[in-house]
Design an enzyme around this catalytic site. Structure first.
Site, PDB file in Angstrom:
ATOM      1  N   GLU A 211       0.837  -1.213   0.000  1.00  0.00           N
ATOM      2  CA  GLU A 211       0.000   0.000   0.000  1.00  0.00           C
ATOM      3  C   GLU A 211       0.863   1.251   0.000  1.00  0.00           C
ATOM      4  O   GLU A 211       1.144   1.819   1.065  1.00  0.00           O
ATOM      5  CB  GLU A 211      -0.923   0.007   1.230  1.00  0.00           C
ATOM      6  CG  GLU A 211      -2.018  -1.035   1.168  1.00  0.00           C
ATOM      7  CD  GLU A 211      -3.067  -0.882   2.267  1.00  0.00           C
ATOM      8  OE1 GLU A 211      -2.851  -0.100   3.214  1.00  0.00           O
ATOM      9  OE2 GLU A 211      -4.101  -1.559   2.172  1.00  0.00           O
ATOM     10  N   GLU A 303      -6.052  -7.216  -1.137  1.00  0.00           N
ATOM     11  CA  GLU A 303      -6.367  -7.160   0.303  1.00  0.00           C
ATOM     12  C   GLU A 303      -7.674  -6.409   0.491  1.00  0.00           C
ATOM     13  O   GLU A 303      -7.893  -5.368  -0.121  1.00  0.00           O
ATOM     14  CB  GLU A 303      -5.243  -6.431   1.053  1.00  0.00           C
ATOM     15  CG  GLU A 303      -5.492  -6.335   2.556  1.00  0.00           C
ATOM     16  CD  GLU A 303      -4.432  -5.495   3.276  1.00  0.00           C
ATOM     17  OE1 GLU A 303      -3.222  -5.736   3.084  1.00  0.00           O
ATOM     18  OE2 GLU A 303      -4.832  -4.584   4.032  1.00  0.00           O
TER      19      GLU A 303
HETATM   20  C1  IDC Z   1      -2.980  -3.961  10.360  1.00  0.00           C
HETATM   21  C2  IDC Z   1      -3.163  -5.145  11.268  1.00  0.00           C
HETATM   22  C3  IDC Z   1      -2.835  -4.758  12.680  1.00  0.00           C
HETATM   23  C4  IDC Z   1      -1.457  -4.144  12.708  1.00  0.00           C
HETATM   24  C5  IDC Z   1      -1.359  -2.977  11.730  1.00  0.00           C
HETATM   25  C6  IDC Z   1       0.006  -2.364  11.645  1.00  0.00           C
HETATM   26  O1  IDC Z   1      -4.466  -5.644  11.141  1.00  0.00           O
HETATM   27  O2  IDC Z   1      -2.898  -5.884  13.544  1.00  0.00           O
HETATM   28  O3  IDC Z   1      -1.189  -3.693  14.009  1.00  0.00           O
HETATM   29  O4  IDC Z   1      -1.702  -3.440  10.440  1.00  0.00           O
HETATM   30  O5  IDC Z   1       0.898  -3.182  11.004  1.00  0.00           O
HETATM   31  C7  IDC Z   1      -4.007  -2.205   5.715  1.00  0.00           C
HETATM   32  C8  IDC Z   1      -2.666  -2.814   5.745  1.00  0.00           C
HETATM   33  C9  IDC Z   1      -2.553  -3.845   6.828  1.00  0.00           C
HETATM   34  C10 IDC Z   1      -3.331  -3.438   8.059  1.00  0.00           C
HETATM   35  C11 IDC Z   1      -4.818  -3.366   7.701  1.00  0.00           C
HETATM   36  C12 IDC Z   1      -5.732  -3.031   8.887  1.00  0.00           C
HETATM   37  O6  IDC Z   1      -2.259  -3.349   4.509  1.00  0.00           O
HETATM   38  O7  IDC Z   1      -1.198  -4.043   7.122  1.00  0.00           O
HETATM   39  O8  IDC Z   1      -3.152  -4.412   9.035  1.00  0.00           O
HETATM   40  N1  IDC Z   1      -4.968  -2.400   6.632  1.00  0.00           N
HETATM   41  O9  IDC Z   1      -5.410  -1.786   9.425  1.00  0.00           O
HETATM   42  N2  IDC Z   1      -4.455  -1.344   4.837  1.00  0.00           N
HETATM   43  C13 IDC Z   1      -5.691  -0.954   5.182  1.00  0.00           C
HETATM   44  C14 IDC Z   1      -6.034  -1.620   6.336  1.00  0.00           C
END
Ligand code: IDC
Length: 385
Positions: A211, A303
């Site tokens: 992302e 995702e």
């Molecule tokens: C989130 C995980 C969470 C973690 C955070 C930071 O769910 O447990 O603490 O990342 O690393 C994304 C990202 C993805 C995120 C997810 C939800 O690609 O890494 O995971 N998210 O926030 N993009 C939009 C949402």
């Protein structure tokens, strides 16, 4: 019976022909008994999230599919083989568009315990998933802390997916910092190694930047045009997915839209663009972007979450269903965040599941896991096009 006497040679030929015919019939009957009628009808073409039982000699729009879709008979990789991009779709070895449906791991640096023989058996056999996305964070305790170790772990998961007939999407999970160029050297090193090691496999898809955020499209495109040739040098024909601006929203989260990509695409073949959404946060404007872009760009939802963009909060069933119906209709593949037991509502398993050995049945699932498992394991409701 009357008629001319049949000369012995002609009779012998006729008998031989009959025998051959009977043998073929017996073989077909045997195969049918062994594999089920769908496998024989679809020989080398049905299955996966491809409409079953239709001829697959050419890539043409099919007439509406009359029969109810049947459950898949081979594994997804058995049936679909090596993939490639065809127009705006992902196509299988028979040039038929295919929608891959599957799950993303959580960060493998945190949830490695969730990815083992039992959990991947459940994903392949019970969930009927086509795809495992392997989320290898680069920061946050990921790749940068142990490049060789994480490369090995990714390769191990590629093999485990392959053994179960699933595609593996190798996700270079950049997030913070959001400019992928900050990790350009790491990306080149990582992808050179993973692509060389897996070049002969049919099941690997590369996602080069999870992302991108806080960075414009031109910088993302520059990054892609440096990393893609590194992969191509080792593995010339793998499908590669490029992240997009604004957390892979095709720019929507930055007030832009798909036109920046349409008007300035990455100079490479056999690539797709990533689009992400979290159903409780991203609704109609994002669906509008995806709908417009789908006729112009090859897209893969590498995702998405059923919840808010934090990965938590209430699941939004209505929005998730609207999204998944749209993806099915447009035949866009997807991976849900996450196949893990993280203590957050986006996780498919209840907390503690990965400490035990049982990943099957509905008792281990969260509300999100139950909804997504149901969607993934249900055969296509839209015909191949
Ligand atoms: C989130 C995980 C969470 C973690 C955070 C930071 O769910 O447990 O603490 O990342 O690393 C994304 C990202 C993805 C995120 C997810 C939800 O690609 O890494 O995971 N998210 O926030 N993009 C939009 C949402």
């Amino acid at each position: 019976m009357s008629g001319r006497p049949v000369p012995p040679r002609t009779r012998r030929i006729a008998v031989n022909r009959l025998r051959t015919l009977l043998t073929i019939c017996a073989m077909v009957l045997g195969l049918t008994a062994l594999l089920g009628p769908q496998a024989v009808a679809a020989a080398g073409c049905g299955g996966g999230h491809l409409a079953d039982g239709v001829a697959c000699t050419s890539y043409v729009a099919d007439p509406p599919h009359a029969d109810p879709p049947a459950k898949r008979t081979g594994t997804s990789v058995d049936v679909n083989g090596k993939l490639h991009v065809c127009g705006v779709h992902l196509c299988n070895q028979y040039d038929r568009s295919v929608q891959l449906r599957g799950m993303s791991t959580h960060g493998i640096q945190w949830f490695g315990k969730c990815y083992n023989a039992a959990s991947l058996d459940a994903l392949a056999e019970e969930w009927n998933a086509d795809l495992l996305r392997v989320a290898m964070y680069v920061q946050e305790g990921g790749y940068e802390t142990d490049p060789a170790g994480f490369t090995g772990r990714v390769n191990g998961l590629v093999d485990m997916a392959e053994a179960r007939g699933m595609y593996a999407m190798v996700d270079f999970h950049i997030l913070t910092p959001g400019d992928p160029n900050n990790n350009l050297d790491r990306a080149k090193t990582f992808f050179a190694s993973v692509a060389a090691r897996n070049a002969d496999k049919k099941n690997v898809i590369y996602e080069i930047a999870n992302e991108p955020n806080g960075v414009g499209w031109t910088a993302i495109k520059d990054y892609a045009e440096q990393v893609i040739p590194v992969i191509r040098a080792a593995d010339p024909d793998a499908v590669i997915v490029v992240g997009t601006r604004g957390w892979s929203s095709l720019g929507t989260s930055d007030g832009s839209n798909e036109n920046e990509v349409v008007n300035n695409p990455v100079r490479a073949d056999n690539i797709m663009y990533a689009f992400h959404f979290y159903a409780a946060s991203h609704k109609d404007p994002y669906r509008a972007t995806l709908s417009r872009a789908a006729s112009q760009l090859p897209l893969f939802v590498t995702e998405f979450g059923t919840v808010s963009a934090t990965g938590g909060g209430a699941m939004d069933r209505v929005s998730t269903t609207a999204w998944l119906d749209l993806l099915d209709q447009l035949r866009i593949g997807y991976a849900n965040w996450t196949y893990s037991d993280a203590d957050e509502s986006s996780a498919a398993f209840r907390p503690g599941t990965c400490d035990g050995g049982d990943y099957s049945g509905s008792g281990v699932l969260t509300e999100s896991g139950a909804l997504i498992k149901n969607r993934i394991s249900t055969p296509d409701s839209f015909p191949t096009g």
